[in-house]
Design an enzyme around this catalytic site. Sequence first.
Site, PDB file in Angstrom:
ATOM      1  N   GLU A 101       0.865  -1.172   0.000  1.00  0.00           N
ATOM      2  CA  GLU A 101       0.000   0.000   0.000  1.00  0.00           C
ATOM      3  C   GLU A 101       0.908   1.230   0.000  1.00  0.00           C
ATOM      4  O   GLU A 101       1.836   1.301   0.817  1.00  0.00           O
ATOM      5  CB  GLU A 101      -0.889  -0.004   1.262  1.00  0.00           C
ATOM      6  CG  GLU A 101      -1.875   1.146   1.212  1.00  0.00           C
ATOM      7  CD  GLU A 101      -2.774   1.253   2.437  1.00  0.00           C
ATOM      8  OE1 GLU A 101      -2.757   0.353   3.296  1.00  0.00           O
ATOM      9  OE2 GLU A 101      -3.495   2.267   2.510  1.00  0.00           O
TER      10      GLU A 101
ATOM     11  N   ARG B 186       5.810 -13.142   9.166  1.00  0.00           N
ATOM     12  CA  ARG B 186       6.411 -11.855   8.843  1.00  0.00           C
ATOM     13  C   ARG B 186       7.746 -11.722   9.548  1.00  0.00           C
ATOM     14  O   ARG B 186       7.999 -12.369  10.574  1.00  0.00           O
ATOM     15  CB  ARG B 186       5.489 -10.695   9.190  1.00  0.00           C
ATOM     16  CG  ARG B 186       5.064 -10.600  10.644  1.00  0.00           C
ATOM     17  CD  ARG B 186       4.015  -9.521  10.839  1.00  0.00           C
ATOM     18  NE  ARG B 186       4.560  -8.188  10.801  1.00  0.00           N
ATOM     19  CZ  ARG B 186       4.148  -7.239   9.950  1.00  0.00           C
ATOM     20  NH1 ARG B 186       3.199  -7.481   9.087  1.00  0.00           N
ATOM     21  NH2 ARG B 186       4.683  -6.046   9.978  1.00  0.00           N
TER      22      ARG B 186
ATOM     23  N   LYS C 165       4.772   0.257   8.766  1.00  0.00           N
ATOM     24  CA  LYS C 165       4.806   1.595   8.171  1.00  0.00           C
ATOM     25  C   LYS C 165       4.108   2.622   9.059  1.00  0.00           C
ATOM     26  O   LYS C 165       4.533   3.765   9.156  1.00  0.00           O
ATOM     27  CB  LYS C 165       4.139   1.572   6.791  1.00  0.00           C
ATOM     28  CG  LYS C 165       5.065   1.055   5.703  1.00  0.00           C
ATOM     29  CD  LYS C 165       4.357   1.042   4.368  1.00  0.00           C
ATOM     30  CE  LYS C 165       3.440  -0.147   4.302  1.00  0.00           C
ATOM     31  NZ  LYS C 165       2.534  -0.153   3.179  1.00  0.00           N
TER      32      LYS C 165
HETATM   33  P1  ATP Z   1       2.926  -2.335   7.345  1.00  0.00           P
HETATM   34  O1  ATP Z   1       2.276  -2.666   8.636  1.00  0.00           O
HETATM   35  O2  ATP Z   1       4.364  -2.083   7.450  1.00  0.00           O
HETATM   36  O3  ATP Z   1       2.188  -1.286   6.578  1.00  0.00           O
HETATM   37  P2  ATP Z   1       1.666  -4.082   5.610  1.00  0.00           P
HETATM   38  O4  ATP Z   1       1.590  -5.550   5.540  1.00  0.00           O
HETATM   39  O5  ATP Z   1       0.413  -3.363   5.941  1.00  0.00           O
HETATM   40  O6  ATP Z   1       2.828  -3.691   6.564  1.00  0.00           O
HETATM   41  P3  ATP Z   1       1.823  -3.591   2.860  1.00  0.00           P
HETATM   42  O7  ATP Z   1       2.379  -2.448   2.125  1.00  0.00           O
HETATM   43  O8  ATP Z   1       0.361  -3.804   2.800  1.00  0.00           O
HETATM   44  O9  ATP Z   1       2.289  -3.451   4.331  1.00  0.00           O
HETATM   45  O10 ATP Z   1       2.588  -4.935   2.505  1.00  0.00           O
HETATM   46  C1  ATP Z   1       3.045  -5.305   1.238  1.00  0.00           C
HETATM   47  C2  ATP Z   1       3.494  -6.729   1.308  1.00  0.00           C
HETATM   48  O11 ATP Z   1       4.615  -6.857   2.150  1.00  0.00           O
HETATM   49  C3  ATP Z   1       2.407  -7.628   1.860  1.00  0.00           C
HETATM   50  O12 ATP Z   1       2.335  -8.783   1.073  1.00  0.00           O
HETATM   51  C4  ATP Z   1       2.890  -7.925   3.251  1.00  0.00           C
HETATM   52  O13 ATP Z   1       2.447  -9.174   3.689  1.00  0.00           O
HETATM   53  C5  ATP Z   1       4.406  -7.869   3.107  1.00  0.00           C
HETATM   54  N1  ATP Z   1       5.020  -7.513   4.370  1.00  0.00           N
HETATM   55  C6  ATP Z   1       4.811  -6.407   5.101  1.00  0.00           C
HETATM   56  N2  ATP Z   1       5.505  -6.434   6.241  1.00  0.00           N
HETATM   57  C7  ATP Z   1       6.215  -7.587   6.241  1.00  0.00           C
HETATM   58  C8  ATP Z   1       7.124  -8.210   7.159  1.00  0.00           C
HETATM   59  N3  ATP Z   1       7.451  -7.628   8.292  1.00  0.00           N
HETATM   60  N4  ATP Z   1       7.656  -9.407   6.806  1.00  0.00           N
HETATM   61  C9  ATP Z   1       7.329  -9.985   5.650  1.00  0.00           C
HETATM   62  N5  ATP Z   1       6.482  -9.466   4.755  1.00  0.00           N
HETATM   63  C10 ATP Z   1       5.909  -8.280   5.029  1.00  0.00           C
HETATM   64 MG    MG Z   2      -1.075  -2.493   5.078  1.00  0.00          MG
END
Ligand code: ATP
Ligand code: MG
Length: 558
Positions: free
Chosen positions: A35, A260, A270
């Site tokens: 995102e 994760r 984020k």
């Molecule tokens: P954040 O909480 O940092 O925003 P998110 O999962 O909401 O994390 P996205 O931008 O939606 O962030 O994630 C993009 C991709 O990266 C998704 O497929 C997510 O599962 C993966 N991802 C995010 N954080 C991790 C992590 N700590 N380890 C492995 N994969 C991750």
């Molecule tokens: Mg997200």
Amino acid sequence: MSADTPRNNFIRELVAADVETGRFGRPVTTRFPPEPNGFLHIGHAKSICLNFGLAVEFGGRVNLRFDDTNPFTEDMKYVEAIRKDVAWLGYTWNEERYASDYFEQLYEIAETLVSNGKAYVDSQSEEGIRAGRGTVTSPGTPSPNRNRTASENLDLLRRMRAGEFPDGAHVLRARIDMAHPNMIMRDPLLLRIRHASHYRLGDKWCIYPLYDFAHGLSDAIEGITRSLCTLEFKDNRDIYEWLVREAGFENPPTQIEFARLELDYTVVSKRKLLRLVNEGHVTGWDDPRMPTLAGLRRRGVTPDAIRAFADTIGVARKPARVELATFEHAIRDDLNMRVRRVMCVVNPIRIVLTNYPEGQVEELEAPYYPHDVPLTGSRSVPFSRELYIERDDFMEEPPKKFFRLAPGREVRLRYGYLITCQSVVKNDAGEVVELHCTYDPATRGGDAPDGRKVQGTIHWVSAARGVHCEVRLYDKLFSVPDPEMDGDDGDFTSHLNPDSLKVVSGAYVEESVVKDAPGSAYQFERTGYFVNDVIDSAPGHPVFNRTVTLRDSWAKTK
Ligand code: ATP
Ligand code: MG
């Protein structure tokens, strides 16, 4: 291990089996779906390496898809940063896609669901909907609007889209099962009203899909085969499968979850990183203390190190925190044979070689190490009567095992001569401010012709020709391994490490580096790995960021 010999894991095995059996009837197709509401962090790197790695290995395809369904938080500047960071990691995507490009198609699917009696417009308040969901141990209560007719629902849905209602007046819900053991399946929300401007589409839409509605269907639209996501989405798999089936996709993608990445002494979310930026705890998304790819890049960490790290930690179903030492090991391992060793005195004390001719400068040949990359040969290091050495390399009253400089003791200056400390000069406060030494002219290169043993070798910089510089000593961003340990009751920022940055303004580096481009990396001998800061270095006045210390001093002092 390199990218062409990937480590095996349970996802790779499943994908290999897909290829073997031709399960999806199309090439392996993955996506990385961030995102655009912040910069990518080291956790994302794990997902990128996994998704891109599989596509590369199996000759498939991989999309960079921006999951941009929330008009409140997303921004083009994040899209640009994400593109840059994925490319920097060394990956090329087949197509760049946007969930927001599918809004029309998602809307059509919504109408189909409504027409088939699989979705309805609910006009309860947010609280009403939440209360009606029930609990894990008790079933939910159907909404009073659950039995609206298809034509009633269609009319309301069209008017929602037309902008006739304010935010929150209605939502579109799937009609599934209000007693489903998986709470997510109790008529999940699909579309909601948001009169807000979207960073790409402006005011084109006032209804926006929720994550579950957008994510799986976007995967299906793109022909993804395996949709890899982190474990928090395990319970969302049911709605994922329900939606792609009800929408009529053939051989739809299937979701697989993996653990994760959680790294000690930092946070990988984020939302939390955005707080650090907004509240000024760091200088920005690219602050070298941040676990963002932009921060790590500025810190001097290379894409190879990050990929090697991702490979080391592997992909598993079970969550586990990764020790910082594992990451630092990958960083050192990568820089060790990649960057030149040069000399920089971080905390200088002046020494005067009383028997060295005034005004004389010798150009000493100092061979580069490593010998192969990226520079071969040697550079010249000026040697003069006045030099700087590290304050820590001198002790007035040394213990027995101290093999560096002390009154009456002899030490080797790297690439230079053997010197002996004859006397110390103190200021009124009694602090040592200068050392008077003699050098042995017969020991150029560091060996004594008479074979006498000198244990210690220290680094130094010519006072006349050294370059004044700033050195930024970065340390862990948080002072506890799990900054989120207090959960929602606490505030993770209360665990920020107050000493995560120490700025040293009076350092001296050998002049050979002064013309190097910002971003150049070195090992400062006996001190650590450093990189010339791309933002704050000025011509003739470099700023160096410490990437990592030479060895894990933390593990030892713990
Ligand atoms: P954040 O909480 O940092 O925003 P998110 O999962 O909401 O994390 P996205 O931008 O939606 O962030 O994630 C993009 C991709 O990266 C998704 O497929 C997510 O599962 C993966 N991802 C995010 N954080 C991790 C992590 N700590 N380890 C492995 N994969 C991750
Ligand atoms: Mg997200």
